[in-house]
Scaffold this motif. Structure first.
Motif, PDB file in Angstrom:
ATOM      1  N   LYS A  38      11.829   3.129  -2.136  1.00 32.34           N
ATOM      2  CA  LYS A  38      10.721   2.186  -2.294  1.00 32.34           C
ATOM      3  C   LYS A  38      10.366   1.518  -0.955  1.00 32.34           C
ATOM      4  CE  LYS A  38      11.389   1.036  -7.186  1.00 32.34           C
ATOM      5  NZ  LYS A  38      11.737  -0.035  -8.160  1.00 32.34           N
ATOM      6  N   ALA A  39      11.397   1.207  -0.153  1.00 37.57           N
ATOM      7  CA  ALA A  39      11.156   0.583   1.145  1.00 37.57           C
ATOM      8  C   ALA A  39      10.405   1.534   2.072  1.00 37.57           C
ATOM      9  CB  ALA A  39      12.486   0.172   1.779  1.00 37.57           C
ATOM     10  N   GLU A  40      10.840   2.782   2.124  1.00 41.66           N
ATOM     11  CA  GLU A  40      10.178   3.776   2.976  1.00 41.66           C
ATOM     12  C   GLU A  40       8.730   3.973   2.539  1.00 41.66           C
ATOM     13  OE1 GLU A  40      12.769   7.046   2.389  1.00 41.66           O
ATOM     14  OE2 GLU A  40      14.201   6.430   3.926  1.00 41.66           O
ATOM     15  N   LYS A  41       8.504   4.043   1.234  1.00 36.99           N
ATOM     16  CA  LYS A  41       7.138   4.249   0.720  1.00 36.99           C
ATOM     17  C   LYS A  41       6.239   3.064   1.077  1.00 36.99           C
ATOM     18  CE  LYS A  41       4.541   5.271  -3.519  1.00 36.99           C
ATOM     19  NZ  LYS A  41       4.635   5.516  -4.986  1.00 36.99           N
ATOM     20  N   ARG A  42       6.779   1.838   0.935  1.00 37.90           N
ATOM     21  CA  ARG A  42       5.978   0.650   1.261  1.00 37.90           C
ATOM     22  C   ARG A  42       5.663   0.577   2.745  1.00 37.90           C
ATOM     23  NH1 ARG A  42       7.255  -4.877  -2.030  1.00 37.90           N
ATOM     24  NH2 ARG A  42       7.058  -4.084  -4.144  1.00 37.90           N
ATOM     25  N   LEU A  43       6.654   0.882   3.588  1.00 37.42           N
ATOM     26  CA  LEU A  43       6.442   0.831   5.024  1.00 37.42           C
ATOM     27  C   LEU A  43       5.391   1.843   5.465  1.00 37.42           C
ATOM     28  CD1 LEU A  43      10.016   0.395   6.579  1.00 37.42           C
ATOM     29  CD2 LEU A  43       8.126  -1.247   6.614  1.00 37.42           C
ATOM     30  N   ILE A  44       5.513   3.076   4.968  1.00 39.85           N
ATOM     31  CA  ILE A  44       4.550   4.126   5.329  1.00 39.85           C
ATOM     32  C   ILE A  44       3.157   3.749   4.854  1.00 39.85           C
ATOM     33  CG2 ILE A  44       3.890   6.532   4.934  1.00 39.85           C
ATOM     34  CD1 ILE A  44       6.923   7.152   4.784  1.00 39.85           C
ATOM     35  N   GLY A  45       3.064   3.256   3.611  1.00 39.83           N
ATOM     36  CA  GLY A  45       1.768   2.846   3.056  1.00 39.83           C
ATOM     37  C   GLY A  45       1.138   1.720   3.862  1.00 39.83           C
ATOM     38  N   HIS A  46       1.981   0.752   4.263  1.00 42.80           N
ATOM     39  CA  HIS A  46       1.478  -0.391   5.041  1.00 42.80           C
ATOM     40  C   HIS A  46       0.960   0.067   6.396  1.00 42.80           C
ATOM     41  CE1 HIS A  46       1.246  -4.620   6.250  1.00 42.80           C
ATOM     42  NE2 HIS A  46       1.760  -4.255   7.399  1.00 42.80           N
TER      43      HIS A  46
END
Length: 211
Positions: free
Chosen positions: A197-205
């Motif tokens: 979830k952290a990786e997905k949020r960072l990439i999305g941001h």
């Protein structure tokens, strides 16, 4: 400018001792209003098994509005009568308090931004007040990096930093998911879920900021 992350215990936690048996973790995301008499803030709250979120209402939390709920995890708009010791104490110094403020067990973790001298002064003052400040990290402050990390929850940021500092992202890896999970006291599947979830949020941001 430097950013210092600390863990505190002692007098600073008096207002939260009341909730110790009901809440596993409480993250103050932002404070909208703060006066000596009252405050309004947004919090992520993980309640213990068998505890309803409405059970947190008390003299300390007079009003609570649930904004989002997933199982025992809530995001709430909280209004209360007790003062925020952390903001009040840091307000005596020329420092910037960075959210989230994380209460877990009998400790509190948060970050401050200021000059090396200012950070030294607040640590000295905190220890004189017997607040047991433990310095977790000190690093150069980069507003862009802080903005990126703001996309994460406090728990996601905490686990991501644990993974990075222990060589999980190195090639070859210095530690695998199972070893990392045992080191920080977490089930492997929970660790991997937080990391994903952290990786997905960072990439999305990052994509949103550059798109």
């Amino acid at each position: 400018m430097r950013k210092m992350t600390v863990r505190a215990a002692g007098n600073i936690l008096h207002c939260c001792i009341y909730f110790a048996g009901m809440v596993e973790r409480l993250e103050v995301i932002s404070i909208f209003n703060f006066t000596p008499a009252a405050h309004t803030e947004v919090c992520n709250i993980s309640v213990r098994d068998g505890i309803g979120i409405e059970g947190l209402k008390s003299d300390f939390i007079t009003d609570l509005v649930v904004l989002r709920n997933e199982g025992r995890n809530y995001t709430c708009l909280v209004k209360g009568k007790f003062s925020d010791e952390i903001s009040r104490f840091i307000g005596q110094f020329d420092l910037k308090l960075e959210y989230p403020i994380i209460f877990e067990g009998d400790t509190c973790q948060f970050s401050m931004v200021g000059s090396s001298d200012e950070l030294f002064d607040i640590i000295t003052a905190a220890r004189e007040n017997d607040w047991g400040f433990e310095v977790l990290s000190v690093q150069k402050y980069d507003p862009h990096i802080s903005s990126v990390f703001s996309a994460l929850t406090g728990k996601q940021k905490e686990i991501l930093l644990h993974a990075y500092n222990n060589g999980y992202f190195d090639h070859p890896r210095k530690i695998n998911a199972g070893e990392l999970a045992r080191k920080i006291g977490m089930h492997k599947t929970t660790l991997l879920e937080h990391l994903h979830k952290a990786e997905k949020r960072l990439i999305g941001h990052i994509i949103e900021q550059t798109g």
